[in-house]
Design a protein around this motif. Sequence first.
Motif, PDB file in Angstrom:
ATOM      1  N   ARG A  94      67.026  49.360  43.257  1.00  0.00           N
ATOM      2  CA  ARG A  94      65.619  49.374  42.819  1.00  0.00           C
ATOM      3  C   ARG A  94      65.097  47.948  42.652  1.00  0.00           C
ATOM      4  O   ARG A  94      63.927  47.670  42.926  1.00  0.00           O
ATOM      5  CB  ARG A  94      65.490  50.170  41.518  1.00  0.00           C
ATOM      6  CG  ARG A  94      64.039  50.395  41.108  1.00  0.00           C
ATOM      7  CD  ARG A  94      63.900  51.386  39.964  1.00  0.00           C
ATOM      8  NE  ARG A  94      64.526  50.901  38.742  1.00  0.00           N
ATOM      9  CZ  ARG A  94      64.690  51.621  37.638  1.00  0.00           C
ATOM     10  NH1 ARG A  94      64.270  52.881  37.602  1.00  0.00           N
ATOM     11  NH2 ARG A  94      65.266  51.109  36.572  1.00  0.00           N
ATOM     12  N   LYS A 196      59.233  47.699  39.302  1.00  0.00           N
ATOM     13  CA  LYS A 196      59.458  47.345  37.904  1.00  0.00           C
ATOM     14  C   LYS A 196      59.018  45.891  37.754  1.00  0.00           C
ATOM     15  O   LYS A 196      59.825  44.966  37.771  1.00  0.00           O
ATOM     16  CB  LYS A 196      60.937  47.559  37.552  1.00  0.00           C
ATOM     17  CG  LYS A 196      61.136  48.044  36.121  1.00  0.00           C
ATOM     18  CD  LYS A 196      62.507  48.639  35.892  1.00  0.00           C
ATOM     19  CE  LYS A 196      62.931  48.510  34.442  1.00  0.00           C
ATOM     20  NZ  LYS A 196      62.116  49.270  33.492  1.00  0.00           N
ATOM     21  N   TYR A 201      53.498  46.497  32.561  1.00  0.00           N
ATOM     22  CA  TYR A 201      53.744  46.630  31.120  1.00  0.00           C
ATOM     23  C   TYR A 201      52.612  45.988  30.335  1.00  0.00           C
ATOM     24  O   TYR A 201      52.141  46.543  29.337  1.00  0.00           O
ATOM     25  CB  TYR A 201      55.133  46.079  30.781  1.00  0.00           C
ATOM     26  CG  TYR A 201      56.178  46.846  31.568  1.00  0.00           C
ATOM     27  CD1 TYR A 201      56.761  47.998  31.036  1.00  0.00           C
ATOM     28  CD2 TYR A 201      56.470  46.528  32.888  1.00  0.00           C
ATOM     29  CE1 TYR A 201      57.632  48.771  31.798  1.00  0.00           C
ATOM     30  CE2 TYR A 201      57.335  47.291  33.659  1.00  0.00           C
ATOM     31  CZ  TYR A 201      57.919  48.407  33.105  1.00  0.00           C
ATOM     32  OH  TYR A 201      58.751  49.184  33.856  1.00  0.00           O
ATOM     33  N   GLU A 232      53.799  59.460  33.393  1.00  0.00           N
ATOM     34  CA  GLU A 232      54.963  59.024  32.628  1.00  0.00           C
ATOM     35  C   GLU A 232      54.610  59.075  31.146  1.00  0.00           C
ATOM     36  O   GLU A 232      53.443  59.209  30.783  1.00  0.00           O
ATOM     37  CB  GLU A 232      55.339  57.584  32.998  1.00  0.00           C
ATOM     38  CG  GLU A 232      55.574  57.363  34.471  1.00  0.00           C
ATOM     39  CD  GLU A 232      56.380  56.092  34.750  1.00  0.00           C
ATOM     40  OE1 GLU A 232      57.174  55.657  33.883  1.00  0.00           O
ATOM     41  OE2 GLU A 232      56.215  55.539  35.839  1.00  0.00           O
ATOM     42  N   SER A 235      57.277  54.081  28.634  1.00  0.00           N
ATOM     43  CA  SER A 235      58.024  53.552  29.784  1.00  0.00           C
ATOM     44  C   SER A 235      59.147  54.503  30.152  1.00  0.00           C
ATOM     45  O   SER A 235      60.278  54.096  30.400  1.00  0.00           O
ATOM     46  CB  SER A 235      58.599  52.170  29.464  1.00  0.00           C
ATOM     47  OG  SER A 235      57.564  51.278  29.213  1.00  0.00           O
ATOM     48  N   GLY A 258      62.855  56.605  38.075  1.00  0.00           N
ATOM     49  CA  GLY A 258      63.833  56.363  37.017  1.00  0.00           C
ATOM     50  C   GLY A 258      65.238  56.834  37.381  1.00  0.00           C
ATOM     51  O   GLY A 258      65.400  57.902  37.978  1.00  0.00           O
ATOM     52  N   ILE A 259      66.205  56.048  36.996  1.00  0.00           N
ATOM     53  CA  ILE A 259      67.591  56.411  37.269  1.00  0.00           C
ATOM     54  C   ILE A 259      68.045  57.490  36.276  1.00  0.00           C
ATOM     55  O   ILE A 259      68.804  58.389  36.629  1.00  0.00           O
ATOM     56  CB  ILE A 259      68.470  55.139  37.259  1.00  0.00           C
ATOM     57  CG1 ILE A 259      68.068  54.303  38.484  1.00  0.00           C
ATOM     58  CG2 ILE A 259      69.955  55.476  37.291  1.00  0.00           C
ATOM     59  CD1 ILE A 259      68.302  52.831  38.338  1.00  0.00           C
ATOM     60  N   THR A 260      67.531  57.442  35.070  1.00  0.00           N
ATOM     61  CA  THR A 260      67.813  58.515  34.106  1.00  0.00           C
ATOM     62  C   THR A 260      67.123  59.808  34.556  1.00  0.00           C
ATOM     63  O   THR A 260      67.655  60.907  34.361  1.00  0.00           O
ATOM     64  CB  THR A 260      67.333  58.128  32.697  1.00  0.00           C
ATOM     65  OG1 THR A 260      67.579  56.740  32.483  1.00  0.00           O
ATOM     66  CG2 THR A 260      68.051  58.943  31.641  1.00  0.00           C
ATOM     67  N   THR A 302      66.404  54.429  30.384  1.00  0.00           N
ATOM     68  CA  THR A 302      67.636  53.761  29.996  1.00  0.00           C
ATOM     69  C   THR A 302      67.698  53.468  28.486  1.00  0.00           C
ATOM     70  O   THR A 302      68.745  53.621  27.863  1.00  0.00           O
ATOM     71  CB  THR A 302      67.777  52.453  30.795  1.00  0.00           C
ATOM     72  OG1 THR A 302      67.900  52.801  32.175  1.00  0.00           O
ATOM     73  CG2 THR A 302      68.990  51.655  30.359  1.00  0.00           C
TER      74      THR A 302
HETATM   75  C1  LIG Z   1      57.608  52.498  33.540  1.00  0.00           C
HETATM   76  C2  LIG Z   1      58.978  53.083  33.452  1.00  0.00           C
HETATM   77  N1  LIG Z   1      59.150  54.374  33.724  1.00  0.00           N
HETATM   78  C3  LIG Z   1      60.357  54.961  33.664  1.00  0.00           C
HETATM   79  C4  LIG Z   1      61.488  54.245  33.307  1.00  0.00           C
HETATM   80  C5  LIG Z   1      62.814  54.923  33.258  1.00  0.00           C
HETATM   81  O1  LIG Z   1      63.651  54.398  34.263  1.00  0.00           O
HETATM   82  P1  LIG Z   1      65.240  54.394  34.073  1.00  0.00           P
HETATM   83  O2  LIG Z   1      65.632  55.787  33.790  1.00  0.00           O
HETATM   84  O3  LIG Z   1      65.758  53.869  35.367  1.00  0.00           O
HETATM   85  O4  LIG Z   1      65.527  53.481  32.919  1.00  0.00           O
HETATM   86  C6  LIG Z   1      61.346  52.879  33.026  1.00  0.00           C
HETATM   87  C7  LIG Z   1      62.482  52.013  32.693  1.00  0.00           C
HETATM   88  O5  LIG Z   1      63.232  52.128  31.855  1.00  0.00           O
HETATM   89  C8  LIG Z   1      60.070  52.292  33.081  1.00  0.00           C
HETATM   90  O6  LIG Z   1      59.887  50.994  32.793  1.00  0.00           O
END
Ligand SMILES: Cc1ncc(COP(=O)(O)O)c(C=O)c1O
Lengths: 363, 363
Positions: A94, A196, A201, A232, A235, A258-260, A302
Amino acid sequence: MQGELKIQETTQRKPKPDTANLSFGVYMTDHMFTMDYKKGEGWHDAKIVPYGPIPMDPAAKVFHYGQTIFEGMKAYMGEDGDIRLFRPEKNFERFNRSCRRMSIPEIDESFVLQALKELIKLDRSWVPSAPGTSLYIRPFAIATENHLGANPSLSYKMMIILSPVGAYYAEGLNPVRIHVETRDVRAVAGGVGEAKTAGNYAASMQAQENAYGAGYSQVLWLDGVHRKYVEEVGSMNVFFRIGDRIVTPSLSGSILNGITRDSSIQMLRDFGFEVEERPVTIDELSAFAEDGTLLEAFGTGTAAVVSPIGEIGWNGKTFKIGGGETGEWTRRLYDELTALQRGDIEDRFGWTEVICSAETTQG
Amino acid sequence: MQGELKIQETTQRKPKPDTANLSFGVYMTDHMFTMDYKKGEGWHDAKIVPYGPIPMDPAAKVFHYGQTIFEGMKAYMGEDGDIRLFRPEKNFERFNRSCRRMSIPEIDESFVLQALKELIKLDRSWVPSAPGTSLYIRPFAIATENHLGANPSLSYKMMIILSPVGAYYAEGLNPVRIHVETRDVRAVAGGVGEAKTAGNYAASMQAQENAYGAGYSQVLWLDGVHRKYVEEVGSMNVFFRIGDRIVTPSLSGSILNGITRDSSIQMLRDFGFEVEERPVTIDELSAFAEDGTLLEAFGTGTAAVVSPIGEIGWNGKTFKIGGGETGEWTRRLYDELTALQRGDIEDRFGWTEVICSAETTQG
Ligand SMILES: Cc1ncc(COP(=O)(O)O)c(C=O)c1O
Ligand SMILES: Cc1ncc(COP(=O)(O)O)c(C=O)c1O
């Protein structure tokens, strides 16, 4: 390309903070990884050095034109004392996707992942082990050319810094109240919401502050075109349990992948639940809340891993979800995902990698 | 609040660059203004010091969450040898509007304008005087708190740096080819397009690079919602002469409120031309180009002042404007506005202010 990794160890380790009061992103470890890029030369001078300030010219492009990207990931130490990373290759993939969108030169993913492992080994005594705690990992890249011109920088710095972080839920999973933002927009298709990058932000802070002021802890973002599709929460990516299905907004071009989110979809399906990725409107959520089929809602990311949502405020109305309590499926996902990340249960997905075994960790 | 301005003069002035080869934003003068903010304390420690690097912690919020804003303005030295500012109070007003959107604490506009005048006086020998040259002024603010958390920083640094810049049009006004961007979006209503913040520029680089690659010199941006309303050209506002009217997109929420735009509207009306601020679609422009009524087009901004547009490329088609030559009204606006800025003609609008008279400048 970047040559071999040089390591310069600190001669003076810092005192460690009290692990009961780590908070988030406040303390940095003893070392950091840095690597420089120069057009024509590529990425070079990769090294691990003592953590400390970097001199920046006031004309450095990052301050003016915002070319910067970052990642957020964690290292965990569970019951067995091993230190594990969770799907780190996904973060560096990513990272490079974000680089492409922001006209930043890509990095060698496997080289940097290897450097990260070295960095964590050097600072392994900083990895906390209490439930909910972890070592937060922040890779980032910034434009460093000293030139007031809004075109891609000819030089960059990439760094990785580490921060031990406390439990997100000091007193157990706690459902939050979220506020549907109807004025500000975080990101729009065609923009940089999928990357990202810092600007996303900064753009969201005003709405976040307004939500705080009104007694909410996060913003629920709507899309910037129709102002009705849910994107979303804060974040985090967002999930809803409607009856016996789970629904999450499909990646629309303005949502971070998102990876989660991806891990949650896989794990929920593995539990036997049906998960749909599709556009979700705020109107249908409100209707489902009214007819009693909106049973659970949660964010994924995360930092918090899984964050239950107990109430949504929208245009002056509020609707409770699951009686304001943490839902059963939400809790199961949280418990199992965090246990897997810490190595406390078997990793049937192959998502974790031990990078320091307990013996070397204690050593 | 910020107390009095301290001045620490350099002991070693830098050699000056060749004024025939200044380019844009490459050379910085001998001094810079800096001021710090801390929550509870407000803006403080305002000072002018020798230009040089600032030490930044790798966890400083500006690198991660992009809270930063800037301004761009110029000081001019014309035939009479006086140094003038052009509507500087407008830039500091906009600075504070950008601050509010980005959750950055506002500055005391008149204090900072006064400090800017002191800074220019100290570096007055850097102000070039050849036609088309000027001293570019870059006020900016960045989030400096060392904390990995996406909420407004508790500390900031505000700075002003100065850069002598060369003539934008070395060989006279030169119409450019512009490319209508149909995939990427610069900004959307509800976003931060109205603020002069770093993220907007990072978001636009990919499209800009693609336009360059296809032989165009700027991007013509469409709105992010309908993808049909014309917004800006590169980092400039845009104007079209259609028959004997001039049309410019109205401020829609995603367009920067340009000071050159405002000055151009006033000056064109003063010339006796009719100027309309209204939504403008790319379809109607294309139709006007076809029926021969799109006679002129130009961008406006501090850097180029007025930039004639000779050709527009859109979805594989191109249309020439005014035979690809600089239009008569465009040239008149450019000539008169630049002459007024340099003090070479009478300032009937009260837009300029002499801050160093010729005697002190030579001294
Ligand atoms: C805007 C945004 N959405 C979603 C996520 C979730 O992504 P991840 O699960 O990779 O942390 C993040 C980061 O943590 C983010 O900054
Ligand atoms: C995005 C954008 N639009 C328009 C402008 C023109 O504004 P001004 O005339 O105040 O320089 C600028 C700044 O120069 C800009 O950055």
